[in-house]
Enzyme design. Structure first.
Site, PDB file in Angstrom:
ATOM      1  N   HIS A  43       0.863  -1.182   0.000  1.00  0.00           N
ATOM      2  CA  HIS A  43       0.000   0.000   0.000  1.00  0.00           C
ATOM      3  C   HIS A  43       0.902   1.235   0.000  1.00  0.00           C
ATOM      4  O   HIS A  43       1.163   1.830   1.049  1.00  0.00           O
ATOM      5  CB  HIS A  43      -0.901  -0.007   1.238  1.00  0.00           C
ATOM      6  CG  HIS A  43      -1.966   1.044   1.223  1.00  0.00           C
ATOM      7  ND1 HIS A  43      -3.209   0.830   1.755  1.00  0.00           N
ATOM      8  CD2 HIS A  43      -1.972   2.318   0.753  1.00  0.00           C
ATOM      9  CE1 HIS A  43      -3.935   1.924   1.617  1.00  0.00           C
ATOM     10  NE2 HIS A  43      -3.209   2.850   1.014  1.00  0.00           N
ATOM     11  N   ARG A  45       2.093   5.025  -0.278  1.00  0.00           N
ATOM     12  CA  ARG A  45       1.488   6.330  -0.003  1.00  0.00           C
ATOM     13  C   ARG A  45       2.401   7.431  -0.540  1.00  0.00           C
ATOM     14  O   ARG A  45       3.601   7.204  -0.743  1.00  0.00           O
ATOM     15  CB  ARG A  45       1.221   6.484   1.490  1.00  0.00           C
ATOM     16  CG  ARG A  45       0.056   5.604   1.966  1.00  0.00           C
ATOM     17  CD  ARG A  45      -0.260   5.821   3.436  1.00  0.00           C
ATOM     18  NE  ARG A  45      -1.558   5.263   3.797  1.00  0.00           N
ATOM     19  CZ  ARG A  45      -1.753   4.004   4.193  1.00  0.00           C
ATOM     20  NH1 ARG A  45      -0.720   3.179   4.271  1.00  0.00           N
ATOM     21  NH2 ARG A  45      -2.966   3.571   4.496  1.00  0.00           N
ATOM     22  N   HIS A  50       6.704   4.058   3.908  1.00  0.00           N
ATOM     23  CA  HIS A  50       6.997   2.619   3.996  1.00  0.00           C
ATOM     24  C   HIS A  50       7.298   2.085   2.591  1.00  0.00           C
ATOM     25  O   HIS A  50       8.460   2.052   2.197  1.00  0.00           O
ATOM     26  CB  HIS A  50       5.880   1.850   4.713  1.00  0.00           C
ATOM     27  CG  HIS A  50       4.498   2.345   4.464  1.00  0.00           C
ATOM     28  ND1 HIS A  50       3.900   2.331   3.230  1.00  0.00           N
ATOM     29  CD2 HIS A  50       3.579   2.862   5.330  1.00  0.00           C
ATOM     30  CE1 HIS A  50       2.668   2.806   3.318  1.00  0.00           C
ATOM     31  NE2 HIS A  50       2.445   3.144   4.575  1.00  0.00           N
ATOM     32  N   GLU A  70      -2.630  -1.743  -3.136  1.00  0.00           N
ATOM     33  CA  GLU A  70      -3.702  -0.952  -2.544  1.00  0.00           C
ATOM     34  C   GLU A  70      -3.333   0.520  -2.605  1.00  0.00           C
ATOM     35  O   GLU A  70      -2.154   0.872  -2.550  1.00  0.00           O
ATOM     36  CB  GLU A  70      -3.904  -1.322  -1.071  1.00  0.00           C
ATOM     37  CG  GLU A  70      -4.308  -2.739  -0.816  1.00  0.00           C
ATOM     38  CD  GLU A  70      -4.497  -3.007   0.673  1.00  0.00           C
ATOM     39  OE1 GLU A  70      -5.083  -4.046   1.000  1.00  0.00           O
ATOM     40  OE2 GLU A  70      -4.053  -2.173   1.497  1.00  0.00           O
ATOM     41  N   HIS A 191      -8.013  -5.731   7.595  1.00  0.00           N
ATOM     42  CA  HIS A 191      -7.773  -4.700   8.604  1.00  0.00           C
ATOM     43  C   HIS A 191      -8.021  -5.277   9.993  1.00  0.00           C
ATOM     44  O   HIS A 191      -9.150  -5.570  10.376  1.00  0.00           O
ATOM     45  CB  HIS A 191      -8.617  -3.440   8.418  1.00  0.00           C
ATOM     46  CG  HIS A 191      -7.959  -2.233   9.041  1.00  0.00           C
ATOM     47  ND1 HIS A 191      -7.077  -1.424   8.354  1.00  0.00           N
ATOM     48  CD2 HIS A 191      -8.011  -1.724  10.281  1.00  0.00           C
ATOM     49  CE1 HIS A 191      -6.648  -0.458   9.135  1.00  0.00           C
ATOM     50  NE2 HIS A 191      -7.179  -0.624  10.331  1.00  0.00           N
ATOM     51  N   GLY A 214      -1.312  -7.617   7.394  1.00  0.00           N
ATOM     52  CA  GLY A 214       0.044  -7.100   7.500  1.00  0.00           C
ATOM     53  C   GLY A 214       0.488  -6.851   8.915  1.00  0.00           C
ATOM     54  O   GLY A 214       1.321  -7.585   9.458  1.00  0.00           O
ATOM     55  N   HIS A 215      -0.069  -5.837   9.564  1.00  0.00           N
ATOM     56  CA  HIS A 215       0.427  -5.397  10.865  1.00  0.00           C
ATOM     57  C   HIS A 215       0.455  -6.525  11.888  1.00  0.00           C
ATOM     58  O   HIS A 215       1.486  -6.769  12.544  1.00  0.00           O
ATOM     59  CB  HIS A 215      -0.426  -4.239  11.382  1.00  0.00           C
ATOM     60  CG  HIS A 215       0.044  -3.689  12.685  1.00  0.00           C
ATOM     61  ND1 HIS A 215       1.080  -2.779  12.784  1.00  0.00           N
ATOM     62  CD2 HIS A 215      -0.352  -3.942  13.963  1.00  0.00           C
ATOM     63  CE1 HIS A 215       1.292  -2.484  14.051  1.00  0.00           C
ATOM     64  NE2 HIS A 215       0.438  -3.173  14.792  1.00  0.00           N
TER      65      HIS A 215
END
Length: 239
Positions: A43, A45, A50, A70, A191, A214-215
Site C-alpha cells: 500500500h 502512499r 513505507h 492498494e 484490517h 500485515g500489521h
C-alpha cells in the site's frame, strides 16, 4: 479456502528507519511466498514512508503469486504506478493525505460515477479491481453498479467487537457477504484480522476469497518467526 495475502508495508517501515536495505523487502516477499503466502500486498502512499514507488517495480519483477497494490486512486501517481506494473489486483482505498492507516470504506453511492471510471480504467489494462467498503448493504449495491470485480470488507469494527461479542461483531459482515454473493461480487477482507479472530471470520463469511493481513502478522512474526507465523495464519483459514 480463502487465500492469504501478506501485506509487507511494515517490513518497508523497518527498512526505512535506518535508510539502508535491511531488511531486504524483495527477499522478505520471496520468503513469504516460499513459506506459503498466496499473495503479496503493498500500500504505497505519497510520502513513501513505507513502500517506495520503486519497491513496486522491484516486487512486480519477482513475485510469482498474486500481487495486490492498494491505494488512493485520486492520486495520479498511484494510477500511473498501477498501470505501469499491471498487478493481478488493485484495491481502491479512500485514503486522505497523511492518513496513518485506512480507517473507512468508500461511500460508493456518493462516488459511484468516479469509481465506475476508475474501475473501467484498470480493468481495461487487465487488472482485477477490488473496492474497499464498510459492511453496509447500500454500499455493496452501489459498488456492484461501479462494475468492480470484488469488494474488500473493512474489518476493524469486527476486530474491535470480536473479543466480547463475536456473534454481534460478525453479523453485518455476513449480511454484506450474502448480498455481495447475490450480486456476483468476489469478497476480500482486511484490517486488524489476526490469529485470534481470523478463524471465526473465515468460517462465517460465505464466499470469502482473500484476506490481506500485515500489521498483526508481522508483529506476530517478531515472536514466532515469519515462516511459522504464515503457517499459523494459513491454518486459521483451512481449519
Amino acid at each position: 479456502m480463502a487465500k492469504l495475502s501478506v501485506n509487507i508495508n511494515k517490513i518497508a517501515t523497518l527498512r526505512n528507519s535506518r535508510g539502508g536495505n535491511n531488511p531486504d523487502l524483495v527477499k522478505v516477499a520471496l520468503d513469504c511466498e516460499r513459506f506459503g503466502a498466496e499473495g503479496i500486498t503493498v500500500h504505497p502512499r505519497p510520502d513513501e514512508r513505507h513502500i517506495r514507488y520503486q519497491d513496486v517495480f522491484d516486487l512486480k519483477a519477482i513475485i510469482a503469486t498474486e500481487f495486490n497494490i492498494e491505494g488512493n486512486c485520486r492520486e495520479q501517481k498511484f494510477i500511473d504506478l498501477v498501470l505501469a506494473n499491471k498487478p493481478a489486483q488493485v484495491t481502491l482505498v479512500p485514503d486522505t493525505e497523511g492518513q496513518i492507516t485506512s480507517n473507512h470504506g468508500w461511500d460508493t453511492i456518493k462516488n459511484k460515477v468516479y469509481l465506475k471510471e476508475m474501475v473501467s480504467l484498470f480493468q481495461s489494462a487487465g487488472i482485477r479491481v477490488s473496492i474497499f467498503v464498510d459492511p453496509v448493504i447500500d454500499m455493496i449495491d452501489a459498488a456492484a453498479e461501479s462494475g468492480t470485480d470484488r469488494i474488500e470488507l473493512y474489518t476493524e469494527d469486527y476486530a474491535r467487537n470480536f473479543p466480547t461479542q463475536p456473534e454481534l461483531a460478525i453479523r453485518p459482515y455476513v449480511a454484506a457477504a450474502e448480498r455481495a454473493n447475490e450480486l456476483g461480487l468476489g469478497i476480500n477482507a482486511g484490517h486488524d484480522l489476526d490469529l485470534h479472530n481470523l478463524k471465526y471470520f473465515a468460517a462465517n463469511i460465505p464466499g470469502l476469497l482473500e484476506v490481506s493481513i500485515g500489521h498483526a502478522l508481522i508483529s506476530d512474526a517478531l515472536y514466532l518467526g515469519l515462516e511459522n507465523t504464515i503457517q499459523m495464519y494459513l491454518r486459521q483459514l483451512k481449519d
